[in-house]
Write a protein that holds these residues in place. Structure first.
Motif, PDB file in Angstrom:
ATOM      1  N   SER A  96       0.982  -1.170   0.131  1.00 57.04           N
ATOM      2  CA  SER A  96       0.058  -0.073   0.086  1.00 57.04           C
ATOM      3  C   SER A  96       0.836   1.284   0.009  1.00 57.04           C
ATOM      4  O   SER A  96       0.693   2.265  -0.703  1.00 57.04           O
ATOM      5  CB  SER A  96      -0.944  -0.230   1.179  1.00 57.04           C
ATOM      6  N   ARG A  97       2.098   1.235   0.894  1.00 63.74           N
ATOM      7  CA  ARG A  97       2.879   2.224   0.782  1.00 63.74           C
ATOM      8  C   ARG A  97       3.349   2.517  -0.745  1.00 63.74           C
ATOM      9  O   ARG A  97       3.778   3.585  -1.091  1.00 63.74           O
ATOM     10  CB  ARG A  97       4.040   2.261   1.897  1.00 63.74           C
ATOM     11  N   ARG A  98       3.639   1.585  -1.221  1.00 62.14           N
ATOM     12  CA  ARG A  98       4.260   1.527  -2.775  1.00 62.14           C
ATOM     13  C   ARG A  98       3.289   2.094  -3.731  1.00 62.14           C
ATOM     14  O   ARG A  98       3.575   3.085  -4.512  1.00 62.14           O
ATOM     15  CB  ARG A  98       4.465   0.181  -3.188  1.00 62.14           C
ATOM     16  N   LEU A 101       3.825   5.829  -2.789  1.00 60.12           N
ATOM     17  CA  LEU A 101       4.849   6.171  -3.639  1.00 60.12           C
ATOM     18  C   LEU A 101       4.689   6.482  -5.035  1.00 60.12           C
ATOM     19  O   LEU A 101       5.334   7.377  -5.703  1.00 60.12           O
ATOM     20  CB  LEU A 101       5.950   5.224  -3.429  1.00 60.12           C
ATOM     21  N   ARG A 251       2.787   7.650   5.087  1.00 63.42           N
ATOM     22  CA  ARG A 251       3.327   8.953   4.642  1.00 63.42           C
ATOM     23  C   ARG A 251       4.841   8.687   3.984  1.00 63.42           C
ATOM     24  O   ARG A 251       5.581   7.677   4.338  1.00 63.42           O
ATOM     25  CB  ARG A 251       3.943   9.624   5.837  1.00 63.42           C
ATOM     26  N   VAL A 252       4.949   9.083   2.738  1.00 59.99           N
ATOM     27  CA  VAL A 252       6.175   9.132   1.957  1.00 59.99           C
ATOM     28  C   VAL A 252       6.748  10.420   1.491  1.00 59.99           C
ATOM     29  O   VAL A 252       5.807  11.410   1.563  1.00 59.99           O
ATOM     30  CB  VAL A 252       5.994   8.247   0.641  1.00 59.99           C
ATOM     31  N   ARG A 253       7.807  10.602   1.125  1.00 55.74           N
ATOM     32  CA  ARG A 253       8.285  11.723   0.407  1.00 55.74           C
ATOM     33  C   ARG A 253       8.303  11.660  -1.082  1.00 55.74           C
ATOM     34  O   ARG A 253       8.967  10.919  -1.629  1.00 55.74           O
ATOM     35  CB  ARG A 253       9.702  12.335   0.953  1.00 55.74           C
TER      36      ARG A 253
END
Lengths: 254, 210
Positions: A96-98, A101, A251-253
């Motif tokens: 999910s974070r991918r 991203l 959260r990602v940058r």
């Protein structure tokens, strides 16, 4: 936020859920098991109970078996909501974070999960409601279904919160079972309320107002809107808290 | 100026620091990647290679330093980040939505090319949990390439590949380089090293030319 992306994410989440057939089968078995056990162990006698959401009313005399079926339907809806909601946020966190991203907004994934949760709430209410209506003739069937939907929603919120705060399956299982057992599976049974020395504790638990909605609708003509709104508010707070934590985890940058 | 213009780095990492508790893993790692380059990063186990790439990709926040990217980034973690109960085709659909690829025909063409190039078209409708480790890794890599990024950052992308797929991967990397794109690869394999334009070694938290 793009609606199409939310719908794609909701569709993929639903596909994943639908392919976990063993989990779905077990979820469907929960209310059946509860009702079979209640049918075997409860008696036909009338019992006297008092409902917290109808404080001025006389104590009610209700059939013990019918009361058990309504109580256990709420417990079953709570179990289904909590565990399915926890699985929505706890599994596939890396994937999910991918997605985030790669461009998904955390809010889009949250909106998709909320849609799926509402679908689970609706399906659970219809399923457990249909089972309970086959066994009990409540005064207001629609109110009973609403109470069951709220049980699923509130515990869905608790499941989401637990699933976002804890990272491992076993921890989540214990956290969910502890509260569901004590609350929806024990203290929200109206037979414990009348004689309780700590009614505030029973009234503050997440399963209280949804269960009261179902009981009021099943056995009284007392208005249910206050209990229903309080339950919905309780669920909304839990869901907001859960999705707040989830958005931090995503959260990602970029 | 377009992201792939000669002269402007696609990636600039300056003074990257990262500590886990009291253990400093990166102590001011700096490097640049320019269009048309294939850059390798090597180092011992636990030297911080994956941490550095996760910081570059945006999955980890550095304790210090800056990362500047120009153009689109494709990132492939060493661990396949997939949804076990979705099929290969559904992964492409899901990530096409994530990348905001609106031209369905175009991304479907790219999908077809990647499936054919890495030799796993016959698994298109198989769920990820039923794929072999190597095929999962092919899907993991393909997702990073689906939107045709200017910069591809790959963390040991081919460890589970068979020899033929490994060679095809390098053919693909060479094509990306020829198209003015750039590739950063963490590698452990000694025989890879001749394939890089530059090789950087991560030692004691700092990058040095190897």
């Amino acid at each position: 936020m793009r609606v199409k992306r939310v719908l794609v994410a909701a569709g993929m989440t639903l596909r994943e859920l639908s392919r976990g057939r063993v989990a779905l089968g077990l979820a469907a078995a929960v209310p059946l098991l509860f009702f079979v056990v209640a049918g075997l162990v409860s008696s036909d006698r009338d019992i006297t109970v008092r409902l917290a959401a109808a404080p001025g009313a006389d104590p009610l005399s209700v059939d013990e078996r019918a009361q058990s079926f309504v109580f256990l339907a709420a417990a079953a809806a709570s179990v289904i909501g909590a565990f399915m909601a926890a699985s929505l946020v706890q599994r596939r966190v890396g994937a999910s974070r991918r997605l985030v991203l790669c461009g998904y907004g955390a809010g889009e994934l949250i909106a998709a999960k909320l849609l799926v949760l509402l679908g689970i709430v609706g399906a659970s209410a219809v399923y457990t409601g249909a089972l309970v209506l086959a066994l009990v003739r409540p005064d207001r069937p629609g109110g009973v279904m609403l109470g069951l939907a709220l049980s699923c929603l509130v515990y869905g919120g608790y499941g989401l919160l637990t699933g976002t705060l804890l990272r491992r399956d076993l921890e989540t299982v214990f956290a969910l079972l502890m509260l569901i057992n004590v609350d929806a599976g024990w203290l929200q049974n109206p037979i414990y309320y009348a004689g309780s020395r700590s009614r505030w504790l029973i009234e503050s638990l997440p399963g209280h107002w949804p269960a009261q909605t179902s009981f009021l609708a099943a056995f009284t003509d007392h208005p249910i809107h206050r209990a229903a709104f309080t339950a919905a508010g309780y669920g909304a707070v839990l869901i907001l808290l859960a999705f707040g934590v989830y958005s931090l985890r995503m959260r990602v940058r970029r | 100026m377009s992201p792939g213009s000669p002269g402007l780095p696609l990636l600039e990492a300056r003074g990257i620091e990262k500590a886990y508790g009291r253990t400093a893993v990166l102590r001011g790692a700096s490097f640049q990647v320019r269009p048309g380059e294939i850059v390798g990063i090597v180092g011992e186990n636990g030297s911080g290679k994956s941490t550095l790439l996760r910081i570059v990709a945006g999955l980890l926040r550095p304790s210090g330093g800056t990362v500047r990217l120009r153009g689109r980034l494709g990132y492939c973690d060493q661990e396949p980040l997939l949804f076990p109960l979705l099929t290969v085709a559904e992964h492409f659909r899901y990530f096409a939505s994530a990348y905001g690829l609106r031209d369905a025909r175009q991304w479907q063409d790219t999908k077809r090319m990647l499936l054919d190039r890495f030799g796993y078209a016959r698994w298109e409708h198989t769920m990820a949990e039923h794929l072999s480790g190597g095929t999962r890794q092919k899907l993991n890599l393909s997702i990073a390439l689906l939107h045709q990024p200017e910069l591809v950052v790959l963390d040991e992308p081919y460890l589970a590949f068979d020899w033929e797929t490994y060679l095809r991967f390098w053919d693909h990397a060479a094509e990306l380089r020829a198209a003015g794109r750039a590739v950063v690869i963490v590698s452990h394999l000694a025989h890879d090293q001749a394939r890089f334009d530059r090789l950087l070694a991560l030692r004691e938290g700092v990058l040095q030319c190897a």
